[in-house]
Design a protein around this motif. Structure first.
Motif, PDB file in Angstrom:
ATOM      1  N   PRO A   1       0.279  -1.131   0.130  1.00  0.00           N
ATOM      2  CA  PRO A   1      -0.049  -0.223  -0.042  1.00  0.00           C
ATOM      3  C   PRO A   1       0.983   1.138   0.238  1.00  0.00           C
ATOM      4  N   THR A   2       2.051   1.395   0.462  1.00  0.00           N
ATOM      5  CA  THR A   2       3.391   2.369   0.696  1.00  0.00           C
ATOM      6  C   THR A   2       3.617   2.786  -1.155  1.00  0.00           C
ATOM      7  N   VAL A   3       3.963   2.124  -1.286  1.00  0.00           N
ATOM      8  CA  VAL A   3       4.967   1.609  -2.274  1.00  0.00           C
ATOM      9  C   VAL A   3       3.803   1.703  -3.798  1.00  0.00           C
ATOM     10  N   LYS A   4       2.718   1.324  -3.532  1.00  0.00           N
ATOM     11  CA  LYS A   4       1.995   1.318  -5.094  1.00  0.00           C
ATOM     12  C   LYS A   4       1.512   2.612  -5.886  1.00  0.00           C
ATOM     13  N   PRO A   5       1.504   2.886  -4.932  1.00  0.00           N
ATOM     14  CA  PRO A   5       0.910   4.721  -5.372  1.00  0.00           C
ATOM     15  C   PRO A   5       2.177   5.651  -6.304  1.00  0.00           C
ATOM     16  N   PHE A   6       4.079   5.378  -6.532  1.00  0.00           N
ATOM     17  CA  PHE A   6       5.030   5.486  -6.895  1.00  0.00           C
ATOM     18  C   PHE A   6       4.892   4.113  -7.392  1.00  0.00           C
ATOM     19  N   ILE A   7       4.622   2.858  -7.776  1.00  0.00           N
ATOM     20  CA  ILE A   7       4.397   2.613  -9.079  1.00  0.00           C
ATOM     21  C   ILE A   7       3.668   2.612 -10.115  1.00  0.00           C
ATOM     22  N   ASN A   8       2.145   2.942  -9.696  1.00  0.00           N
ATOM     23  CA  ASN A   8       1.621   2.782 -10.128  1.00  0.00           C
ATOM     24  C   ASN A   8       1.970   4.113 -11.056  1.00  0.00           C
ATOM     25  N   GLY A   9       2.081   5.575 -10.578  1.00  0.00           N
ATOM     26  CA  GLY A   9       2.613   6.366 -10.929  1.00  0.00           C
ATOM     27  C   GLY A   9       4.343   6.482 -12.626  1.00  0.00           C
ATOM     28  N   GLY A  10       4.740   5.525 -11.650  1.00  0.00           N
ATOM     29  CA  GLY A  10       5.781   5.362 -12.894  1.00  0.00           C
ATOM     30  C   GLY A  10       5.666   4.942 -14.376  1.00  0.00           C
ATOM     31  N   VAL A  11       4.763   3.207 -13.700  1.00  0.00           N
ATOM     32  CA  VAL A  11       4.544   2.791 -14.965  1.00  0.00           C
ATOM     33  C   VAL A  11       3.499   2.961 -16.165  1.00  0.00           C
ATOM     34  N   SER A  12       2.552   4.121 -15.525  1.00  0.00           N
ATOM     35  CA  SER A  12       1.563   4.994 -15.889  1.00  0.00           C
ATOM     36  C   SER A  12       2.147   6.244 -16.973  1.00  0.00           C
ATOM     37  N   GLY A  13       3.358   6.864 -16.462  1.00  0.00           N
ATOM     38  CA  GLY A  13       4.032   7.696 -16.908  1.00  0.00           C
ATOM     39  C   GLY A  13       5.030   7.165 -18.020  1.00  0.00           C
TER      40      GLY A  13
ATOM     41  N   GLN B   1      10.787   9.102 -16.913  1.00  0.00           N
ATOM     42  CA  GLN B   1       9.202   8.967 -16.044  1.00  0.00           C
ATOM     43  C   GLN B   1       9.744   7.449 -14.631  1.00  0.00           C
ATOM     44  N   ALA B   2      10.232   6.673 -15.070  1.00  0.00           N
ATOM     45  CA  ALA B   2      10.303   6.189 -14.020  1.00  0.00           C
ATOM     46  C   ALA B   2      11.215   6.633 -12.398  1.00  0.00           C
ATOM     47  N   THR B   3      11.603   8.008 -12.318  1.00  0.00           N
ATOM     48  CA  THR B   3      12.132   8.564 -11.457  1.00  0.00           C
ATOM     49  C   THR B   3      11.352   9.811 -11.448  1.00  0.00           C
ATOM     50  N   TYR B   4      11.235  10.814 -12.213  1.00  0.00           N
ATOM     51  CA  TYR B   4      10.735  12.003 -11.938  1.00  0.00           C
ATOM     52  C   TYR B   4       8.980  11.662 -11.451  1.00  0.00           C
ATOM     53  N   THR B   5       8.667  11.178 -12.610  1.00  0.00           N
ATOM     54  CA  THR B   5       6.776  10.730 -12.390  1.00  0.00           C
ATOM     55  C   THR B   5       6.518   9.825 -11.070  1.00  0.00           C
ATOM     56  N   THR B   6       7.522   8.585 -11.059  1.00  0.00           N
ATOM     57  CA  THR B   6       7.620   7.584  -9.888  1.00  0.00           C
ATOM     58  C   THR B   6       7.520   8.435  -8.463  1.00  0.00           C
ATOM     59  N   ALA B   7       8.664   9.452  -8.714  1.00  0.00           N
ATOM     60  CA  ALA B   7       8.639  10.053  -7.454  1.00  0.00           C
ATOM     61  C   ALA B   7       7.566  11.111  -7.275  1.00  0.00           C
ATOM     62  N   ARG B   8       6.833  11.952  -8.503  1.00  0.00           N
ATOM     63  CA  ARG B   8       6.186  13.242  -7.959  1.00  0.00           C
ATOM     64  C   ARG B   8       4.114  12.322  -7.844  1.00  0.00           C
ATOM     65  N   LEU B   9       4.219  11.587  -8.629  1.00  0.00           N
ATOM     66  CA  LEU B   9       2.909  11.094  -8.031  1.00  0.00           C
ATOM     67  C   LEU B   9       2.922  10.152  -6.859  1.00  0.00           C
ATOM     68  N   GLY B  10       3.724   9.501  -6.731  1.00  0.00           N
ATOM     69  CA  GLY B  10       3.958   9.289  -5.581  1.00  0.00           C
ATOM     70  C   GLY B  10       3.993   9.970  -4.173  1.00  0.00           C
ATOM     71  N   SER B  11       4.958  10.812  -4.661  1.00  0.00           N
ATOM     72  CA  SER B  11       4.145  11.923  -3.361  1.00  0.00           C
ATOM     73  C   SER B  11       3.248  12.294  -3.417  1.00  0.00           C
ATOM     74  N   PHE B  12       2.910  12.730  -4.380  1.00  0.00           N
ATOM     75  CA  PHE B  12       1.571  14.207  -4.531  1.00  0.00           C
ATOM     76  C   PHE B  12       0.419  13.325  -3.803  1.00  0.00           C
ATOM     77  N   ARG B  13       0.093  12.071  -3.562  1.00  0.00           N
ATOM     78  CA  ARG B  13      -0.867  11.247  -3.595  1.00  0.00           C
ATOM     79  C   ARG B  13      -0.505  10.081  -1.791  1.00  0.00           C
ATOM     80  N   ILE B  14       0.836  10.371  -1.328  1.00  0.00           N
ATOM     81  CA  ILE B  14       1.331  10.588   0.359  1.00  0.00           C
ATOM     82  C   ILE B  14       0.546  11.637   1.047  1.00  0.00           C
ATOM     83  N   LEU B  15       1.301  12.726   0.209  1.00  0.00           N
ATOM     84  CA  LEU B  15       0.452  14.205   0.742  1.00  0.00           C
ATOM     85  C   LEU B  15      -0.073  14.546   0.618  1.00  0.00           C
ATOM     86  N   THR B  16      -1.395  14.525  -0.008  1.00  0.00           N
ATOM     87  CA  THR B  16      -3.014  14.367  -0.174  1.00  0.00           C
ATOM     88  C   THR B  16      -3.444  13.887   0.527  1.00  0.00           C
TER      89      THR B  16
END
Length: 301
Positions: free
Chosen positions: A13-25, A76-91
């Protein structure tokens, strides 16, 4: 959204937002890469989109449009993984602090700004590799770096210029990412509410409409910073070892003097066309990934 269920505790559950974001990007990048290549060459002053497309097809072949794809995927594997994962955690944390109520627009914008800064810092090396690989073919033969892939580019940059040079242009990259994510996330959320709640569109139409609006504002907010970032990252020393710009501010002032404010919007139509579909496809891919995950709800328990 105020979920009444307790959040799952565990690694997935913790890493899922990061992985999902990176793969989609990454999936979206595979589709957008040719347009991104044209945008970079417009900013390098090689002509209009039609002229560049025709010239590339004639002189370099179809493969030229995918030059730098490995760096784009790594970005995308770095930037989008980090930004979408971080955004989900922050929100998620912000919603909890808000007693489960939906976040106001300014809080979403702040989360987007922060997530964009985090993602850009993590993804700056791969972004530098991508810009250099795309610009390489435009240089005289003697000045070409001839990187074979993203990892070769990162290795060569580290070896020839030092580790810290991987973050050359990181300042403009971070600022650009903050502007892009603020424009993209805030306008997307507002557009979803409008199309879904006020207009009454279905899910697919809402995603397409909101993504287009979101893409326009993301492009409008970020292109000036993207232009400066590209100029800083691609610059090379002259015969005396001097670089054309001493930094981002110097680049801004010289650009304003040479071409005025509109110079920062060189290639805006192509840039906007690239950004909007990438946003749209990222959301669509992310939505599909989440649907697949729901069918395996017990995975990771």
């Amino acid at each position: 959204m105020g979920d009444e269920k307790k959040p799952k505790i565990g690694v997935w559950p913790t890493v899922k937002p990061f992985i999902n974001g990176g793969v989609s990007g990454m999936l979206a990048t595979c589709v957008i890469q040719p347009i991104d290549m044209i945008k970079v060459r417009i900013q390098l002053g090689q002509g209009s989109a039609a002229h560049i497309t025709t010239t590339m097809l004639k002189n370099e072949g179809v493969g030229a449009f995918y030059k730098g794809l490995s760096a784009g995927l790594l970005r995308q594997a770095t930037y989008t993984t980090a930004r979408l994962g971080s955004f989900r955690i922050l929100t998620t944390k912000a919603i909890e602090a808000n007693d489960g109520k939906p976040l106001p627009l300014y809080q979403k914008a702040l989360c987007g700004l922060t997530a964009g800064a985090i993602g850009a810092t993590v993804g700056s090396p791969s972004d530098l590799a991508l810009i250099r690989m795309q610009a390489d073919a435009t240089l005289p033969a003697a000045q070409r770096r001839n990187y074979t892939n993203a990892f070769h580019a990162l290795f060569r940059i580290t070896k020839d210029e030092g580790v810290l040079s991987l973050w050359k242009g990181a300042g403009p990259t971070v600022v650009r990412a903050m502007a892009l994510n603020m424009g993209m996330l805030s306008s997307y959320d507002q557009s979803v509410e409008f199309f879904r709640d006020s207009v009454g569109l279905g899910e697919a139409a809402t995603v397409v409409g909101a993504s287009s609006v979101s893409g326009f504002f993301a492009a409008a907010c970020s292109l000036p910073f993207d232009y400066v970032k590209t100029q800083i990252q691609k610059m090379q020393p002259d015969a005396e070892g001097k670089y054309p710009y001493t930094g981002s501010l110097d680049c801004v002032m010289k650009t304003l003097k040479a071409g005025g404010p509109l110079k920062f919007y060189s290639g805006f139509p192509v840039y906007c066309v690239r950004i909007a579909p990438h946003v749209m496809m990222t959301w669509i891919f992310l939505n599909q990934i989440q649907k697949v995950e729901k069918s395996y709800a017990d995975f990771g328990n």
